[in-house]
Design a protein around this motif. Structure first.
Motif, PDB file in Angstrom:
ATOM      1  N   TYR A  34       0.875  -1.166   0.000  1.00  0.00           N
ATOM      2  CA  TYR A  34       0.000   0.000   0.000  1.00  0.00           C
ATOM      3  C   TYR A  34       0.909   1.212   0.000  1.00  0.00           C
ATOM      4  N   LYS A  35       0.673   2.130  -0.944  1.00  0.00           N
ATOM      5  CA  LYS A  35       1.476   3.356  -0.991  1.00  0.00           C
ATOM      6  C   LYS A  35       0.578   4.570  -0.849  1.00  0.00           C
ATOM      7  N   PHE A  39       3.838   7.685   3.080  1.00  0.00           N
ATOM      8  CA  PHE A  39       4.491   6.467   3.560  1.00  0.00           C
ATOM      9  C   PHE A  39       3.974   5.266   2.781  1.00  0.00           C
ATOM     10  N   SER A  40       4.582   4.110   3.054  1.00  0.00           N
ATOM     11  CA  SER A  40       4.097   2.880   2.435  1.00  0.00           C
ATOM     12  C   SER A  40       4.024   1.775   3.478  1.00  0.00           C
ATOM     13  N   LEU A  82       8.229  -3.715  11.701  1.00  0.00           N
ATOM     14  CA  LEU A  82       9.239  -2.673  11.828  1.00  0.00           C
ATOM     15  C   LEU A  82       8.742  -1.440  11.089  1.00  0.00           C
ATOM     16  N   TYR A  83       8.948  -0.272  11.683  1.00  0.00           N
ATOM     17  CA  TYR A  83       8.706   0.976  10.966  1.00  0.00           C
ATOM     18  C   TYR A  83      10.052   1.625  10.740  1.00  0.00           C
ATOM     19  N   ASP A  84      10.433   1.764   9.478  1.00  0.00           N
ATOM     20  CA  ASP A  84      11.688   2.426   9.130  1.00  0.00           C
ATOM     21  C   ASP A  84      11.360   3.886   8.830  1.00  0.00           C
ATOM     22  N   ARG A  88      10.217   5.719   5.542  1.00  0.00           N
ATOM     23  CA  ARG A  88       8.782   5.868   5.823  1.00  0.00           C
ATOM     24  C   ARG A  88       8.007   4.642   5.348  1.00  0.00           C
ATOM     25  N   THR A  89       8.536   3.480   5.736  1.00  0.00           N
ATOM     26  CA  THR A  89       7.944   2.218   5.326  1.00  0.00           C
ATOM     27  C   THR A  89       7.617   1.366   6.547  1.00  0.00           C
ATOM     28  N   VAL A  90       6.398   0.842   6.569  1.00  0.00           N
ATOM     29  CA  VAL A  90       5.970  -0.127   7.576  1.00  0.00           C
ATOM     30  C   VAL A  90       6.155  -1.513   6.977  1.00  0.00           C
TER      31      VAL A  90
END
Length: 134
Positions: A34-35, A39-40, A82-84, A88-90
């Motif tokens: 999902y983008k 974030f994605s 993990l949230y980086d 900005r990626t979950v």
């Protein structure tokens, strides 16, 4: 009353964990992605693939090692994500609690993990705005 962030988290959980969203991705085509403009989210069924991609994507090896270390603790959930923040990626398994937790890291970056908390205490820490009756 829920604020805008809480409403967004609820809507994302409902959408991303819905059978309709999952049906858009053929079996074996992990991750479902999902983008958004901000974030994605990458949802995985294959945990080995998720860990491999998290290790490749994160620019913070200490964060990744901390996530792996949390799996070894007896009172920790075995379904972690993990949230980086940099990308900005979950990264999350198809698991409502893990996804909610990682979305909270995105929407509430000021809330950090505190050492020594149980899984339940950590979930409570990540729920700054409780609904009545919870």
């Amino acid at each position: 009353m829920m604020d805008d962030k809480e409403l967004k988290i609820r809507l994302l959980l409902k959408t991303l964990l819905s059978p309709e969203f999952a049906a858009r991705f053929a079996p074996g085509t992990d991750p479902a992605v999902y983008k958004d403009k901000n974030f994605s989210v990458k949802l995985y069924r294959d945990m080995a693939r998720m860990r491999k991609e998290m290790a490749q994507a994160t620019k913070d090896p200490a964060l990744f090692e901390a996530m792996l270390g949390s799996l070894e603790k007896p009172n920790r959930s075995k379904t972690v994500g993990l949230y980086d923040a940099e990308s900005r990626t979950v990264f999350s398994p198809y698991d409502a609690e893990a996804l909610e937790h990682e979305l909270r890291h995105h929407f509430y970056p000021e809330v950090k993990h505190r050492p020594g908390l149980s899984v339940r205490e950590e979930w409570e820490q990540m729920r700054p705005f409780k609904q009545q009756g919870e």
